[in-house]
Design an enzyme around this catalytic site. Sequence first.
Site, PDB file in Angstrom:
ATOM      1  N   HIS A 101       0.823  -1.511   0.224  1.00  0.00           N
ATOM      2  CA  HIS A 101       0.364  -0.065  -0.145  1.00  0.00           C
ATOM      3  C   HIS A 101       0.669   1.368   0.258  1.00  0.00           C
ATOM      4  CE1 HIS A 101       0.802  -0.941   3.802  1.00  0.00           C
ATOM      5  NE2 HIS A 101       0.664   1.001   4.244  1.00  0.00           N
TER       6      HIS A 101
ATOM      7  N   ASP B 258       0.641   5.171   1.562  1.00  0.00           N
ATOM      8  CA  ASP B 258      -0.086   5.376   2.964  1.00  0.00           C
ATOM      9  C   ASP B 258      -1.134   7.087   2.231  1.00  0.00           C
ATOM     10  OD1 ASP B 258       1.131   4.365   4.944  1.00  0.00           O
ATOM     11  OD2 ASP B 258       2.907   5.641   5.238  1.00  0.00           O
TER      12      ASP B 258
ATOM     13  N   HIS C 238       4.788  -0.051   0.397  1.00  0.00           N
ATOM     14  CA  HIS C 238       5.326  -0.685   1.399  1.00  0.00           C
ATOM     15  C   HIS C 238       4.197  -1.817   2.295  1.00  0.00           C
ATOM     16  CE1 HIS C 238       3.369   3.356   3.528  1.00  0.00           C
ATOM     17  NE2 HIS C 238       3.644   2.418   4.494  1.00  0.00           N
TER      18      HIS C 238
ATOM     19  N   ARG D 203       4.751   6.189  13.639  1.00  0.00           N
ATOM     20  CA  ARG D 203       5.580   7.027  12.484  1.00  0.00           C
ATOM     21  C   ARG D 203       5.287   8.725  12.283  1.00  0.00           C
ATOM     22  NH1 ARG D 203       0.864   4.576   8.378  1.00  0.00           N
ATOM     23  NH2 ARG D 203       0.559   6.087   8.999  1.00  0.00           N
TER      24      ARG D 203
END
Length: 310
Positions: A136, A138, A286, A301
């Site tokens: 995917h 983000d 990723h 994150r």
Amino acid sequence: MPVELPERVRLRPARVPAGGILEGPRLLSRLHENAHSRPYEMFHVRPLGRVIGAEIEGVDLGRPLTPALRDELNRALLEWKVLFFRDQDIDSAQQRAFARNWGPLETNPFLPAGDSAEVVRFARGAGVPGFENIWHTDVTWRPAPALGSVLRLVEVPPLGGDTLWADMAAAYDNLPADVRERIDGRRAVHDFVPGFARFAGHDLLARLQDRFPPVEHPVVRVHPETGRRTLFVNQAFTTHITGLDRDESDRLLRLLFAQAHVPEYQVRFTWRPGSVAFWDNRATQHYAVNDYHPHVRVAERVAIAGDRPF
């Protein structure tokens, strides 16, 4: 007398399904065809892959960046798409300060926060499985998806828990010409519901679906800094290609989703305490490998606000 050769054996008909991933040589270009790599003067770059991924040695992320260092790191980010830093003893505030060198930070209403609303905290372990093990990009469900993200592991499992990134410009470069012709200029719909329905509660999804309606992005975006054409659909959030019927859209999307699985376009990173990754969300997908249970893996994150794809 001349030797009589046996008649050539006729092979039975062979056919494989159209589309998919084909074997053979691949075009593996790290840079735009008009770009040239230059030496780095402020740190050492140790490549981990042919087209994507490099460790940066000689930078302390806990210290403020000078403008010159920030610019050279940005050049490395554009060239390698994901940068890795080892042995970084930083906290959440320092992580956020580093990311802000590239712009304001996002918040994410679907994911648990750390010590700040700008920090997403992924705490996985026994009884709390990971859900990020799908290729995917983000927040493509936003009109302006994130520019990039900075991830650090707070707790590293004793084994497993690697993360992979794929270079989606290389993926586009290697599509057959007829597929590129079919997708250039087309747009696709992105929606948070398919990605978050796997683990978020119905009430949260229902409450936020009017705030975040589906959005359209180009199937192939142009990177705003490098100018490279990049495949910009992903299995977590892309629901269909505008203007195609459902069956044709599904077939084409399955073909495009599969391109992230090609190892030649990937880099795989094994985390250690003090490791940090910084990736270009405009150029990559990723995948977080979910193979460490029942051990604990805790990551934080921060995401940098991006621009509208074109």
